[in-house]
Design an enzyme around this catalytic site. Structure first.
Site, PDB file in Angstrom:
ATOM      1  CE  LYS A 210      -2.285   0.136   3.801  1.00  0.00           C
ATOM      2  NZ  LYS A 210      -1.615   1.257   4.463  1.00  0.00           N
TER       3      LYS A 210
ATOM      4  NE  ARG B 236      -4.632   0.333   8.950  1.00  0.00           N
ATOM      5  CZ  ARG B 236      -3.490   0.780   8.432  1.00  0.00           C
ATOM      6  NH1 ARG B 236      -3.306   2.071   8.228  1.00  0.00           N
ATOM      7  NH2 ARG B 236      -2.530  -0.047   8.110  1.00  0.00           N
TER       8      ARG B 236
ATOM      9  NE  ARG C  57       6.775  -2.905   5.267  1.00  0.00           N
ATOM     10  CZ  ARG C  57       5.504  -2.604   5.377  1.00  0.00           C
ATOM     11  NH1 ARG C  57       4.794  -2.387   4.301  1.00  0.00           N
ATOM     12  NH2 ARG C  57       4.931  -2.523   6.555  1.00  0.00           N
TER      13      ARG C  57
ATOM     14  NE  ARG D 158       5.710   0.020   9.613  1.00  0.00           N
ATOM     15  CZ  ARG D 158       4.545   0.137   8.988  1.00  0.00           C
ATOM     16  NH1 ARG D 158       4.472   0.743   7.826  1.00  0.00           N
ATOM     17  NH2 ARG D 158       3.454  -0.348   9.511  1.00  0.00           N
TER      18      ARG D 158
ATOM     19  NE  ARG E 157       0.808  -3.975  10.736  1.00  0.00           N
ATOM     20  CZ  ARG E 157       1.880  -3.838   9.949  1.00  0.00           C
ATOM     21  NH1 ARG E 157       3.037  -4.352  10.320  1.00  0.00           N
ATOM     22  NH2 ARG E 157       1.803  -3.172   8.824  1.00  0.00           N
TER      23      ARG E 157
HETATM   24  P1  AMP Z   1       0.623   1.807   8.099  1.00  0.00           P
HETATM   25  O1  AMP Z   1       1.821   2.675   7.977  1.00  0.00           O
HETATM   26  O2  AMP Z   1      -0.523   2.262   7.248  1.00  0.00           O
HETATM   27  O3  AMP Z   1       0.924   0.346   7.900  1.00  0.00           O
HETATM   28  O4  AMP Z   1       0.112   1.950   9.628  1.00  0.00           O
HETATM   29  C1  AMP Z   1       0.945   1.542  10.686  1.00  0.00           C
HETATM   30  C2  AMP Z   1       0.153   1.456  11.969  1.00  0.00           C
HETATM   31  O5  AMP Z   1      -0.346   2.756  12.312  1.00  0.00           O
HETATM   32  C3  AMP Z   1      -1.079   0.558  11.924  1.00  0.00           C
HETATM   33  O6  AMP Z   1      -0.775  -0.806  12.118  1.00  0.00           O
HETATM   34  C4  AMP Z   1      -1.895   1.161  13.075  1.00  0.00           C
HETATM   35  O7  AMP Z   1      -1.365   0.761  14.344  1.00  0.00           O
HETATM   36  C5  AMP Z   1      -1.616   2.651  12.917  1.00  0.00           C
HETATM   37  N1  AMP Z   1      -2.601   3.240  11.989  1.00  0.00           N
HETATM   38  C6  AMP Z   1      -2.390   3.680  10.721  1.00  0.00           C
HETATM   39  N2  AMP Z   1      -3.533   4.133  10.171  1.00  0.00           N
HETATM   40  C7  AMP Z   1      -4.493   3.993  11.120  1.00  0.00           C
HETATM   41  C8  AMP Z   1      -5.888   4.251  11.162  1.00  0.00           C
HETATM   42  N3  AMP Z   1      -6.556   4.763  10.105  1.00  0.00           N
HETATM   43  N4  AMP Z   1      -6.549   3.968  12.312  1.00  0.00           N
HETATM   44  C9  AMP Z   1      -5.920   3.479  13.397  1.00  0.00           C
HETATM   45  N5  AMP Z   1      -4.609   3.173  13.414  1.00  0.00           N
HETATM   46  C10 AMP Z   1      -3.900   3.424  12.285  1.00  0.00           C
END
Ligand code: AMP
Length: 226
Positions: free
Chosen positions: A13, A88, A127, A161, A172
């Site tokens: 993504k 989300r 990654r 990460r 997740r």
């Molecule tokens: P990402 O970088 O999109 O993979 O997001 C990393 C982490 O940030 C996720 O696993 C969540 O813990 C948090 N996160 C990102 N976007 C959201 C969202 N829309 N709502 C809640 N937590 C989020």
């Protein structure tokens, strides 16, 4: 254009979001990046978000919605945006619908990047991300950097990460199934969703995503961004 990019962890993504936003000349807004900025700055919001992120859980809706509402109110989103990782949960989707309705605006498309779960852990575990740009992403198998640990594009340090460990990734995925899958259903009911296979090379996935919103690369490079 106003686009949502949804996808399971590991679907690529973040990579696709950066490329699509550049092709379409629209602002890329990543909820995860906004939280990581807060974490780097050591804010209270960042500390709170980090607790949830490290555990593979969603940051609470009220915090996430407040951060995104503030972000979407900035003028650089006027000519469109690509939201990466927001909404989300159903509550977040309803909040976004309200924010857009208040602005007399609407979504043009929702892209759902799909990948078999068997591929997810392998993809995420390899990654590496650029700490300086946040946008450059490498993979030990699919797109290795020329020099281990160093970003090819800007020379930044590459890191993994702390929510990319296998047990966290599995959590997740569960969260995705229970919280985020209903968001896809919500937008499906509005006729906005196109499913895009995330398998294959980065460019192949990008081409599919552009085709899904009726743009090929030639169109997109001349896009006005409105
Ligand atoms: P990402 O970088 O999109 O993979 O997001 C990393 C982490 O940030 C996720 O696993 C969540 O813990 C948090 N996160 C990102 N976007 C959201 C969202 N829309 N709502 C809640 N937590 C989020």
């Amino acid at each position: 254009m106003r686009i949502l990019l949804i996808g399971q962890p590991g679907a690529g993504k973040g990579t696709q979001a950066v490329l699509l936003a550049a092709q379409l000349s629209i602002r890329h807004i990543s909820a995860g990046d906004l939280f990581r900025e807060h974490i780097d700055q050591g804010t209270e919001l960042g500390r709170n978000a980090h607790t949830h992120m490290r555990a593979g859980l969603l940051v609470p809706d009220e915090v996430t919605i407040a951060v995104m509402k503030e972000r979407l109110a900035r003028p650089d989103t006027e000519h469109g945006f690509l939201l990466d990782g927001f909404p989300r949960s159903l509550a977040q989707a309803q909040a976004l619908d309200g924010i857009l309705a208040d602005a007399e605006s609407r979504l043009d498309a929702v892209l759902d990047l799909e990948i078999p779960e068997a591929d997810v852990v392998r993809r995420i575990a390899g990654r590496w991300l650029c700490r300086r740009s946040r946008e450059h992403i490498f993979h030990v198998d699919y797109s290795p950097p020329e020099v281990a640990g160093v970003c090819d594009v800007c020379g930044g340090e590459l890191y993994q990460r702390d929510d990319d460990r296998e047990t966290t990734v599995r959590r997740r995925l569960e969260v995705y199934r229970s919280e985020t899958a209903p968001v896809v259903d919500h937008y499906q009911a509005a006729g906005l969703v196109t499913t895009v296979s995330a398998l294959g090379q980065v460019q192949e996935v990008l081409d599919r995503a552009l085709a899904a919103i009726g743009r090929d690369e030639a169109d997109a490079s001349g896009a006005s961004g409105s």
